[in-house]
Design a protein around this motif. Structure first.
Motif, PDB file in Angstrom:
ATOM      1  N   GLU A   1      -4.870   3.013 -13.154  1.00 21.35           N
ATOM      2  CA  GLU A   1      -3.945   3.900 -12.461  1.00 21.35           C
ATOM      3  C   GLU A   1      -3.983   5.316 -13.023  1.00 21.35           C
TER       4      GLU A   1
ATOM      5  N   LYS B   1      -6.311   7.688 -11.097  1.00 16.11           N
ATOM      6  CA  LYS B   1      -5.839   8.139  -9.784  1.00 16.11           C
ATOM      7  C   LYS B   1      -4.738   9.192  -9.945  1.00 16.11           C
TER       8      LYS B   1
ATOM      9  N   GLU C   1      -7.536   7.831  -4.406  1.00 18.34           N
ATOM     10  CA  GLU C   1      -7.714   6.401  -4.145  1.00 18.34           C
ATOM     11  C   GLU C   1      -9.150   6.036  -3.810  1.00 18.34           C
TER      12      GLU C   1
ATOM     13  N   ARG D   1       1.848   6.750  -6.982  1.00 23.80           N
ATOM     14  CA  ARG D   1       0.777   7.589  -7.515  1.00 23.80           C
ATOM     15  C   ARG D   1       1.059   9.068  -7.257  1.00 23.80           C
TER      16      ARG D   1
ATOM     17  N   SER E   1      -6.046  -0.799  -3.446  1.00 23.27           N
ATOM     18  CA  SER E   1      -4.770  -0.773  -2.731  1.00 23.27           C
ATOM     19  C   SER E   1      -4.388   0.676  -2.494  1.00 23.27           C
ATOM     20  N   GLY E   2      -3.381   0.872  -1.639  1.00 17.16           N
ATOM     21  CA  GLY E   2      -2.916   2.218  -1.333  1.00 17.16           C
ATOM     22  C   GLY E   2      -3.283   2.633   0.079  1.00 17.16           C
TER      23      GLY E   2
ATOM     24  N   ILE F   1       2.542   1.739  -3.577  1.00 13.83           N
ATOM     25  CA  ILE F   1       1.624   2.164  -4.637  1.00 13.83           C
ATOM     26  C   ILE F   1       1.187   3.611  -4.416  1.00 13.83           C
ATOM     27  N   SER F   2       1.037   4.034  -3.152  1.00 15.11           N
ATOM     28  CA  SER F   2       0.659   5.420  -2.877  1.00 15.11           C
ATOM     29  C   SER F   2       1.796   6.374  -3.223  1.00 15.11           C
TER      30      SER F   2
ATOM     31  N   ASP G   1       0.829  -1.211   0.000  1.00 16.51           N
ATOM     32  CA  ASP G   1       0.000   0.000   0.000  1.00 16.51           C
ATOM     33  C   ASP G   1       0.863   1.262   0.000  1.00 16.51           C
TER      34      ASP G   1
END
Length: 294
Positions: A162, A165, A238, A106, A244-245, A102-103, A99
């Motif tokens: 993706e 986001k 998100e 982004r 996820s994230g 991926i955050s 998480d």
């Protein structure tokens, strides 16, 4: 004729004062005491760090004490050890690292895409009045539009991958970044531009080699500020069909009243953001050391 000895005596007194020899004013040789409360004064690095650490410990202690006092239910305000335990369980489940990664991806992708477009655009808006008249009013209008309102359109135009986001983070940071960079460019002294014109520099050379380089320290500071905004739009981004994230995990924890995980996710976002902010500080010191030497 009596003036000559008097002149010599005054000259000797001045030299004694300047060289610190006996007979000079002792006050002139004393190092002035540092006043940390002076406006824009200086402070020893160690004292600055000590006060900063104390501020965090004070907030942590107040939070801990309020949680353990019983005045507020731990369902709404878990104690720091309980938050750490939730983070540990989150890590054991194997999704905390994923998480977080991926955050960070982004936020970084949305922020970098914003900077790639905003820096040249802000440079030309701040340099040329026709470009300013053409684009600045539109950007001023767009920056007041809430990024959340674009979620339905982003889903229709881009889908639920993706890109959606990253687009929300881009929308939340791009318009602010353009305007701030254009202001940085307008603060470049006109004397530098006039000197370059006198030396026969072309317009493109003035923009790229004079204006951009002169404004670059302020542009880096602007990027540092807008990076914080990119993180604030993470949870919004998100919400867009994510699985996820950190923002997604916080929203999931809210549904199951896992307040400890909510606090843990918020603190983790704040910690990562602070580390990235300090990275920009180090880059600024490394790239522009003359601005930090006193």
């Amino acid at each position: 004729m009596k003036l000559i000895p008097e002149i010599k005596m005054r000259s000797t007194a001045v030299e004694a004062t300047m060289t610190g020899t006996p007979g000079s004013d002792n006050a002139a040789r004393k190092t002035p005491k540092q006043d940390i409360w002076a406006i824009r004064g200086d402070m020893p690095r160690g004292l600055y760090i000590a006060i900063a650490v104390f501020s965090f410990l004070f907030i942590l202690g107040g939070w801990w004490g309020l949680s353990e006092s019983g005045w507020v239910s731990k369902l709404f305000l878990p104690s720091p050890p309980e938050v750490i335990e939730h983070l540990r369980q989150w890590y054991i489940q194997g999704s905390l690292i994923t998480d977080t990664e991926i955050s960070v991806y982004r936020v970084t992708a949305g922020f970098v895409l914003s900077a790639v477009v905003a820096i040249p655009l802000g440079l030309y808006i701040g340099s040329y009045r026709p470009v300013q008249a053409l684009l600045e009013p539109v950007v001023e209008f767009a920056r007041y539009l809430p990024a959340v309102a674009f979620v339905p359109l982003v889903l229709l135009w881009i889908g639920i991958g993706e890109g959606a986001k990253i687009s929300i983070i881009w929308i939340g940071t791009f318009f602010q970044m353009v305007l701030l960079i254009s202001e940085n460019v307008r603060h470049v002294p006109s004397a530098q531009i006039e000197a370059a014109q006198t030396m026969g520099a072309s317009r493109s050379e003035i923009v790229t080699k004079i204006i951009f380089r002169s404004a670059l320290p302020d542009i880096v500071d602007t990027l540092r500020v807008t990076l914080g905004w990119a993180w604030t739009y993470l949870v919004v981004a998100e919400m867009v069909a994510a699985n996820s994230g950190l923002g997604y995990a916080i929203l999931q924890a809210q549904r199951f009243l896992q307040t400890g995980r909510i606090f843990g996710g918020i603190l983790l976002i704040g910690t990562i953001g602070l580390l990235m902010d300090q990275m920009f500080r180090l880059i600024h010191r490394w790239a522009f050391p003359w601005l930090h030497n006193k």
